[in-house]
Each structure stands twice: as C-alpha cells, then as structure tokens.
Design an enzyme around this catalytic site. Structure first.
Site, short mmCIF file in Angstrom:
data_model
loop_
_atom_site.label_atom_id
_atom_site.label_comp_id
_atom_site.label_asym_id
_atom_site.label_seq_id
_atom_site.Cartn_x
_atom_site.Cartn_y
_atom_site.Cartn_z
N ALA A 18 58.82 31.46 -10.05
CA ALA A 18 59.58 30.46 -9.30
C ALA A 18 59.08 29.04 -9.57
O ALA A 18 57.88 28.78 -9.52
CB ALA A 18 59.56 30.72 -7.80
N THR A 58 66.43 30.56 -13.33
CA THR A 58 67.22 29.33 -13.31
C THR A 58 66.89 28.39 -14.45
O THR A 58 67.77 27.72 -14.99
CB THR A 58 67.04 28.62 -11.96
OG1 THR A 58 67.31 29.53 -10.90
CG2 THR A 58 67.98 27.43 -11.83
N GLY A 104 64.08 28.09 -7.95
CA GLY A 104 65.23 27.34 -8.46
C GLY A 104 65.07 25.83 -8.46
O GLY A 104 66.02 25.11 -8.80
N LYS A 157 60.11 44.49 -7.89
CA LYS A 157 59.60 43.16 -7.53
C LYS A 157 59.95 42.93 -6.06
O LYS A 157 61.12 42.90 -5.68
CB LYS A 157 60.21 42.07 -8.38
CG LYS A 157 59.72 40.67 -7.99
CD LYS A 157 60.58 39.56 -8.56
CE LYS A 157 60.22 38.24 -7.88
NZ LYS A 157 61.18 37.17 -8.22
#
Length: 263
Positions: A191, A214, A165, A104
């Site tokens: 994300a 997260t 996050g 990635k």
C-alpha cells in the site's frame, strides 16, 4: 562486504519475482492480463468480495486470464471491516479455490484512510492460523505489532508504506527499517507505492518484496508501468545486496589523490 542473495520463500514455496500485484482498477480483463505479464509477478492478489473467480457463473471469470496454473492466486479480504467478515471471506476463497490456504488478510478501520484495524486484525489472525490458513497480513508500520504478528504464525508481514491507493510512497522509512531488522518472516511493503522509485526504496531498505495495484493500474500506461516496477524491484534488491556507500556530511573527491604526482 556485500550480502548474498537468497530466494523469496513464502509458506515454503520459492519465488523468482519479488513483485506481487493486484487485479483491480484495470479497464478490462485484457489490460489486466497484459499488465500482470509485463510485471513478471508470480503472486497475484484477488479481492474476493469485489472480483468474480467463479462465484458468479454469468460474469467474466478473472481466472480465465490469470490462470492458477501459471500464478499463485492470493485471495484477499479487501473491503472487510471486522474479523468475522475477514474470516468468512477467507473460508469462501478456500472453497472456491479447491482448498487453497494462502490468503492475504486485511481488516480495515475506516473508509477514509483504509488504515488497518489492528485489534480486529489480531482476532482474525488467531482464528485463521488455527483454521490452517497461511496468512500474509496487512498491518500498520509499527515494529512491535509486526513482530507479534509473525510470532502468531503469519507467513509474511505486510506493513503499509502510506494509505492504500494514495501513491505517496514510503512515509516512514525508519519504521520499515526497524521491521525488517527484526524480521523472522518475509516483509513486503503493501500500500502507498506510487512510482518505480518508491518500489526501489522499499527494496533498498531490505524488504523482501512489494505488493501493489493502483500504482500500476492507475498509471497512464499500466503495461509500461508494470515493466518499470519489475525493473525497480530488481534494481532496489541489487542495491540492497551491494550495500550503499556511507553518508557523509562533507564532499569527498571522486578521484583519490594519494600517491599521485600532485599529492
């Protein structure tokens, strides 16, 4: 008419789960293991610059609880701010993982937003593809850029939903829709997911999968949230395949009256 389903295929390999998860921010390796198991994920991403997978012999090794025999390990270049650093990190990962070439790629632009630096991302992509890597690339939500990265040889394109996050959910569903509409490789939202409904929305837009860390690790109960995300991905995919009802400006009775006694 509903759509027919097909497996998620990345770099020639089929996966049953469309949820990809990270390994950072958990309180310990045992919580990491339990959350990943609860998620049902088959692809687990690892930040090479922040996680020990064998480069530090005297520290706990993540691979002791996340076995490459059970999961596809996806090394990532988190923390890299230049193409050179990202390429170097991928080559280190390939060495540590005995020739593993699925990576990635993320090249960040600044520490405040963690938005991708797209010029550097393009440079790194060109180098890695030529070097035989199978690149899953983190990008902004620009449909033109996403198309170009696929044409450059990336095996998956991973547009952000919101800053890394942040937990803000999908800020621009229209762009994600456009990216999916033009896709020639798997599209995975990466994300910004914060809760299960965000993951479901991504799947309802037609994305092939969602990568998150997260949203699970920072939950009050990470293991329970991992289970919730697993179900949300499945529900969102089924809703996409089923085809939602048309949006209407005005109300429409749930029970038709045509042909009834009162009509």
């Amino acid at each position: 008419m509903s759509k027919s389903d097909s497996p998620l295929v990345i770099a020639g390999r089929e996966y049953h789960s469309r949820l990809l998860v990270g390994t950072g921010k958990y309180k310990d390796l045992e919580e990491t293991r339990l959350a990943i198991e609860a998620s049902g994920a088959e692809i687990v991403t690892v930040a090479i610059r922040r996680t020990n997978i064998g480069q530090s012999k005297d520290e706990p090794n993540l691979l002791d609880v996340i076995s490459p025999d059970k999961y596809t390990i996806l090394p990532n270049t988190a923390g890299c701010y230049s193409a050179d650093d990202a390429v170097r990190t991928c080559r280190l990962a390939r060495e540590l993982l005995d020739g593993h070439d699925l990576v990635k790629l993320e090249v960040l632009g600044d520490e405040k937003t963690l938005f991708p630096n797209m010029p550097e991302t393009v440079v790194a992509t060109e180098t890695l593809v030529k070097d035989g890597f199978k690149v899953m690339v983190y990008t902004n939500d620009d449909p033109i850029m996403a198309k170009q990265l696929a044409e450059m040889g990336c095996v998956a394109v991973m547009p952000l939903a919101a800053p890394i996050g942040s937990g803000l959910g999908i800020r621009n569903p229209y762009n994600i829709h456009f990216i999916v509409e033009e896709a020639t490789v798997p599209i995975l939202v990466d994300a910004g997911v914060g809760t299960a409904s965000d993951a479901a929305i991504a799947m309802e837009l037609g994305c092939d999968g969602v990568l998150m860390n997260t949203a699970i690790a920072a939950a009050e109960n990470p293991i329970l949230m991992a289970s919730a995300m697993r179900k949300a991905i499945e529900a969102g995919r089924e809703a996409f395949l089923a085809g939602r009802m048309p949006r209407k400006q005005y109300a429409a009775a749930s029970s038709p009256t045509a042909g009834t006694f009162f009509n």
